[in-house]
Design a protein around this motif. Structure first.
Motif, PDB file in Angstrom:
ATOM      1  N   ASN A 184       0.859  -1.338   0.000  1.00 39.66           N
ATOM      2  CA  ASN A 184      -0.038   0.132   0.032  1.00 39.66           C
ATOM      3  C   ASN A 184       0.804   1.327   0.057  1.00 39.66           C
ATOM      4  O   ASN A 184       0.196   2.290   0.644  1.00 39.66           O
ATOM      5  CB  ASN A 184      -0.974  -0.128   1.190  1.00 39.66           C
ATOM      6  CG  ASN A 184      -1.898  -0.957   1.015  1.00 39.66           C
ATOM      7  OD1 ASN A 184      -2.403  -1.431   0.095  1.00 39.66           O
ATOM      8  ND2 ASN A 184      -2.532  -1.579   1.940  1.00 39.66           N
TER       9      ASN A 184
ATOM     10  N   LEU B 205      -1.743   3.220  -6.319  1.00 38.85           N
ATOM     11  CA  LEU B 205      -2.023   1.939  -7.055  1.00 38.85           C
ATOM     12  C   LEU B 205      -1.369   2.148  -8.573  1.00 38.85           C
ATOM     13  O   LEU B 205      -1.122   3.348  -8.836  1.00 38.85           O
ATOM     14  CB  LEU B 205      -3.460   1.723  -7.324  1.00 38.85           C
ATOM     15  CG  LEU B 205      -4.268   1.652  -6.242  1.00 38.85           C
ATOM     16  CD1 LEU B 205      -5.451   1.122  -6.409  1.00 38.85           C
ATOM     17  CD2 LEU B 205      -3.560   0.409  -5.378  1.00 38.85           C
TER      18      LEU B 205
ATOM     19  N   ASN C  57      -3.567  -4.654  -8.131  1.00 37.03           N
ATOM     20  CA  ASN C  57      -3.773  -3.256  -7.990  1.00 37.03           C
ATOM     21  C   ASN C  57      -5.105  -2.808  -8.896  1.00 37.03           C
ATOM     22  O   ASN C  57      -5.891  -1.829  -8.480  1.00 37.03           O
ATOM     23  CB  ASN C  57      -2.733  -2.303  -8.082  1.00 37.03           C
ATOM     24  CG  ASN C  57      -1.682  -2.363  -6.890  1.00 37.03           C
ATOM     25  OD1 ASN C  57      -2.180  -2.521  -5.709  1.00 37.03           O
ATOM     26  ND2 ASN C  57      -0.508  -2.100  -7.274  1.00 37.03           N
TER      27      ASN C  57
ATOM     28  N   ARG D 163      -8.212  -3.310  -7.373  1.00 37.50           N
ATOM     29  CA  ARG D 163      -8.677  -2.302  -6.158  1.00 37.50           C
ATOM     30  C   ARG D 163      -8.741  -0.999  -6.764  1.00 37.50           C
ATOM     31  O   ARG D 163      -8.824  -0.280  -5.768  1.00 37.50           O
ATOM     32  CB  ARG D 163      -7.449  -2.498  -5.172  1.00 37.50           C
ATOM     33  CG  ARG D 163      -7.041  -3.654  -4.700  1.00 37.50           C
ATOM     34  CD  ARG D 163      -6.354  -3.644  -3.413  1.00 37.50           C
ATOM     35  NE  ARG D 163      -5.033  -3.184  -3.828  1.00 37.50           N
ATOM     36  CZ  ARG D 163      -4.180  -2.705  -2.802  1.00 37.50           C
ATOM     37  NH1 ARG D 163      -4.413  -2.580  -1.789  1.00 37.50           N
ATOM     38  NH2 ARG D 163      -3.033  -2.299  -3.217  1.00 37.50           N
TER      39      ARG D 163
END
Length: 307
Positions: free
Chosen positions: A12, A82, A88, A91
């Protein structure tokens, strides 16, 4: 602000977004307004906010988007983190949430800066993609910054900045089976070709017990076991005349973030320190690799001149 091509996110965090932002801030000069709460840095991810503390000036207020609700700053920077890796891309919806984007943009009273990857949000054509199109349409010359920081390690990605084409053409597969080490090998060749480092040479994949003495009384049992368990060093620097090792350069990829590898790296660091051998660790998520190598070699420049 668009970072250089490549997948720079790790879990992250996205160090490249922070390095790119810092480079742009340095190029721009210090902000005139250094009052409390004049500048804010926000991201959807707590880990990115935490990492920003090591990269951004202290006057930045740093927090997640959710924590920034009800708070305003003259300037707001929104780091999306991201990249284009599959997990990724899955997400994107979390970051591209319209409420999150609205909060991020509306926190800025005078200036808003979006820091994101090249074409990361293009495919889903969502709210951030629309925001980017809006900025590109209305922005004046110089307000859109593209690839302010490019790293030699960007060659590890399928897509990379065209400025790296020459370095890519120089890579030699015989240097290593790892492309990251091929990159460092070529950068070392370039650096050692300078007259100031003419008395230095470099060897690769040298066993640790060949450069550190096992009879050193300062070494612990764990360190001795590690030395004799086929541990090696990626690059070892010597004077061309002489056998005394001067320094070690290690290339650390993503696996070096794993706890077991961190423990092994710490053992190697300790052994080298007790042997008075300098070490430079180059993480593949970092930039300014050429400068770091040159700075490492520079500590022997005065010695080189007298050899």
């Amino acid at each position: 602000m668009l970072t250089a091509k490549g997948n720079h996110a790790r879990k992250n965090i996205n160090q490249r977004e922070l390095e790119s932002l810092r480079k742009a801030l340095d190029d721009e000069g210090e902000s005139i307004e250094l009052n409390e709460d004049s500048r804010g840095f926000i991201s959807p991810f707590r880990a990115q906010v935490t990492l920003s503390g090591a990269h951004l000036p202290s006057d930045f207020v740093k927090d997640t988007v959710h924590k920034f609700q009800g708070w305003e700053c003259n300037e707001i920077v929104f780091s999306t983190v991201l990249d284009k890796k599959r997990h990724n891309q899955e997400r994107l919806g979390f970051v591209d949430d319209p409420r999150m984007v609205n909060v991020a943009v509306s926190r800025a009273k005078n200036r808003f800066t979006l820091v994101t990857g090249d074409e990361v949000f293009t495919a889903n054509n969502g709210h951030i993609a629309a925001l980017i199109r809006y900025v590109e349409y209305y922005a004046q010359d110089g307000q859109i910054v593209r690839a302010p920081v490019v790293s030699a390690f960007d060659l590890l990605y399928q897509e990379y900045d065209e400025s790296l084409a020459r370095l890519h053409a120089q890579l030699r597969s015989e240097d290593s089976r790892f492309k990251s080490e091929q990159i460092v090998a070529q950068l070392l060749r370039d650096a050692l070709s300078k007259a100031s480092y003419g008395a230095l040479t470099c060897h690769t994949q040298i066993r640790l017990n060949q450069i550190a003495s096992s009879i050193n009384p300062a070494l612990t049992k764990d360190e001795l076991n590690f030395m004799h368990n086929r541990a090696s060093c990626d690059f070892v620097l010597y004077f061309r005349v002489g056998k005394t090792p001067l320094g070690v350069i290690e290339v650390d990829g993503g696996s070096h973030d794993r706890p077991e590898q961190v423990a092994r790296d710490n053992l190697k660091n300790s052994i080298l320190a007790k042997s008075n051998i300098h070490i430079l660790r180059l993480r593949t998520v970092e930039s300014s690799i050429e400068e770091k190598i040159d700075g490492f070699l520079a500590q022997w420049a005065s010695s080189v001149a007298s050899v």
